[in-house]
Enzyme design. Structure first.
Site, PDB file in Angstrom:
ATOM      1  N   GLU A  37       0.860  -1.176   0.000  1.00  0.00           N
ATOM      2  CA  GLU A  37       0.000   0.000   0.000  1.00  0.00           C
ATOM      3  C   GLU A  37       0.902   1.234   0.000  1.00  0.00           C
ATOM      4  OE1 GLU A  37      -1.509   1.575   3.669  1.00  0.00           O
ATOM      5  OE2 GLU A  37      -1.006  -0.277   4.730  1.00  0.00           O
TER       6      GLU A  37
ATOM      7  N   LYS B 281      -6.322   9.833   1.116  1.00  0.00           N
ATOM      8  CA  LYS B 281      -6.426   8.381   1.206  1.00  0.00           C
ATOM      9  C   LYS B 281      -7.454   7.859   0.209  1.00  0.00           C
ATOM     10  CE  LYS B 281      -5.315   7.059   5.987  1.00  0.00           C
ATOM     11  NZ  LYS B 281      -5.884   6.407   7.191  1.00  0.00           N
TER      12      LYS B 281
ATOM     13  N   VAL C 134      -5.194  -0.485   2.689  1.00  0.00           N
ATOM     14  CA  VAL C 134      -5.124  -1.945   2.532  1.00  0.00           C
ATOM     15  C   VAL C 134      -6.198  -2.437   1.564  1.00  0.00           C
ATOM     16  CG1 VAL C 134      -5.467  -4.151   3.722  1.00  0.00           C
ATOM     17  CG2 VAL C 134      -4.037  -2.380   4.770  1.00  0.00           C
TER      18      VAL C 134
ATOM     19  N   ASP D 211     -18.491   1.506  12.859  1.00  0.00           N
ATOM     20  CA  ASP D 211     -17.221   1.804  12.198  1.00  0.00           C
ATOM     21  C   ASP D 211     -16.373   0.536  12.066  1.00  0.00           C
ATOM     22  OD1 ASP D 211     -15.063   3.045  11.084  1.00  0.00           O
ATOM     23  OD2 ASP D 211     -14.806   4.544  12.660  1.00  0.00           O
TER      24      ASP D 211
ATOM     25  N   SER E   7     -13.663  -1.341   9.292  1.00  0.00           N
ATOM     26  CA  SER E   7     -12.836  -1.074   8.112  1.00  0.00           C
ATOM     27  C   SER E   7     -13.207  -1.973   6.940  1.00  0.00           C
ATOM     28  CB  SER E   7     -11.361  -1.284   8.467  1.00  0.00           C
ATOM     29  OG  SER E   7     -10.556  -1.217   7.313  1.00  0.00           O
TER      30      SER E   7
ATOM     31  N   ASP F 121     -11.113  -2.997   4.996  1.00  0.00           N
ATOM     32  CA  ASP F 121     -10.000  -3.942   4.827  1.00  0.00           C
ATOM     33  C   ASP F 121     -10.479  -5.373   5.021  1.00  0.00           C
ATOM     34  OD1 ASP F 121      -8.518  -1.628   4.643  1.00  0.00           O
ATOM     35  OD2 ASP F 121      -7.342  -1.978   6.466  1.00  0.00           O
TER      36      ASP F 121
ATOM     37  N   LYS G 202      -4.289  -2.885  13.688  1.00  0.00           N
ATOM     38  CA  LYS G 202      -3.797  -1.683  14.356  1.00  0.00           C
ATOM     39  C   LYS G 202      -4.135  -1.715  15.847  1.00  0.00           C
ATOM     40  CE  LYS G 202      -3.759   1.277  10.280  1.00  0.00           C
ATOM     41  NZ  LYS G 202      -4.217   0.339   9.251  1.00  0.00           N
TER      42      LYS G 202
END
Length: 305
Positions: free
Chosen positions: A28, A88, A109, A141, A143, A145, A162
């Site tokens: 990425e 982003k 990602v 919320d 992601s 990913d 993370k």
């Protein structure tokens, strides 16, 4: 370029490697921008990751949006623009970014997995994936990913998720999406800066050959998505979790106060961790990203065989 359309392009070196059935590892670009870590550490991170991949006999393929084109294998002449990128681009944003002619977009990602799969790359290395945010039962919320991992047949090597995420819920969500999670020489899920989150992983892999066998078996039984390989941060780079947890508590309160959501959350939390560790977290980021690139190159070698 060996392969290209109006909206998508594969760089020359990457295209030649893919055509020759040689090893390629996708990256990425968010992690190498100022949104991932401060300058000049972001450029050092890129150099260290590229060196790790090349030392493993593979070709690095940096993904980004450049002048309205989704690129896999950013050319050297465009690197400085990408490192300075401030926009982003996740998987959901790719179509709008390229159709709208975005000058520079740094890929997350989810976007990188989408582009790697489009180019035919089977291995992707990053720092840590996104996941289920704390309080997601209220905010929703989560992601993208995680969805990308379930959708594209690409091996993702990361130091877990993370550190500021809800890791138990992230693993539950991965299970819901049927994403295989394998610990690299460990049966515990790493927590980015910390080697052991206290959570189990269902599968242990000890070599690139193990991962290659998993990916082939996954395809053989009809699974459409990829595999998450969770590689703990190197022993010497692991951080003390207590100051990180204290900093996250304060930063999460700020996030809630400012009603931040999605991509806006990560920079605030990373800045808080860097301040709480006197910048040591930046070196930890460098170490784990480099080691993930090394492991990804080993997996790419196994898949090439």
């Amino acid at each position: 370029m060996a392969e290209g359309t109006k909206f998508f392009r594969v760089g020359d070196e990457v295209a030649a490697a893919l055509e020759g059935h040689r090893r390629v590892v996708a990256f990425e670009s968010t992690i190498f921008s100022g949104l991932g870590m401060p300058s000049p550490a972001n450029r050092e991170c890129f150099d260290r990751c590229v060196t790790a991949v090349r030392d493993g006999g593979a070709v690095p393929a940096l993904t980004a949006v450049v002048d309205g084109v989704a690129v896999v294998g950013v050319e050297t002449s465009d690197l400085d623009r990408v490192f300075a990128g401030t926009r982003k681009v996740a998987a959901r944003d790719l179509a709008g970014a390229v159709s709208g002619g975005l000058d520079v977009g740094v890929t997350t990602v989810s976007a990188s997995l989408t582009l790697a799969a489009r180019a035919g790359i089977e291995v992707f290395a990053t720092g840590g994936i996104g996941g289920v945010h704390r309080g997601a039962e209220v905010t929703g919320d989560v992601s993208g990913d995680l969805v990308a991992l379930s959708r594209h047949r690409v091996v993702t090597v990361s130091a877990g998720a993370k550190a500021f995420l809800d890791l138990p819920r992230t693993l539950e969500y991965l299970e819901t999406l049927a994403v295989p999670v394998a610990g690299w020489r460990t049966d515990r899920f790493p927590a980015f800066y910390v080697r052991d989150s206290g959570l189990d992983v269902p599968t242990v892999v000890n070599s690139g050959d193990d991962v290659a066998a998993m990916l082939r078996a996954s395809a053989a039984v009809g699974h459409p998505g990829g595999i998450l390989v969770a590689n703990p941060i190197p022993v010497g780079a692991e951080l003390d979790p207590e100051p990180i947890d204290r900093a996250l508590g304060s930063a999460l309160a700020l996030v809630e106060q400012q009603s931040l959501r999605g991509p806006a959350v990560t920079p605030v939390l990373l800045d808080a961790i860097a301040a709480a560790t006197d910048g040591v977290s930046v070196e930890a980021n460098l170490a784990l990203a480099q080691d993930n690139a090394r492991v990804a190159a080993e997996i790419a070698a196994a898949l090439a065989r």
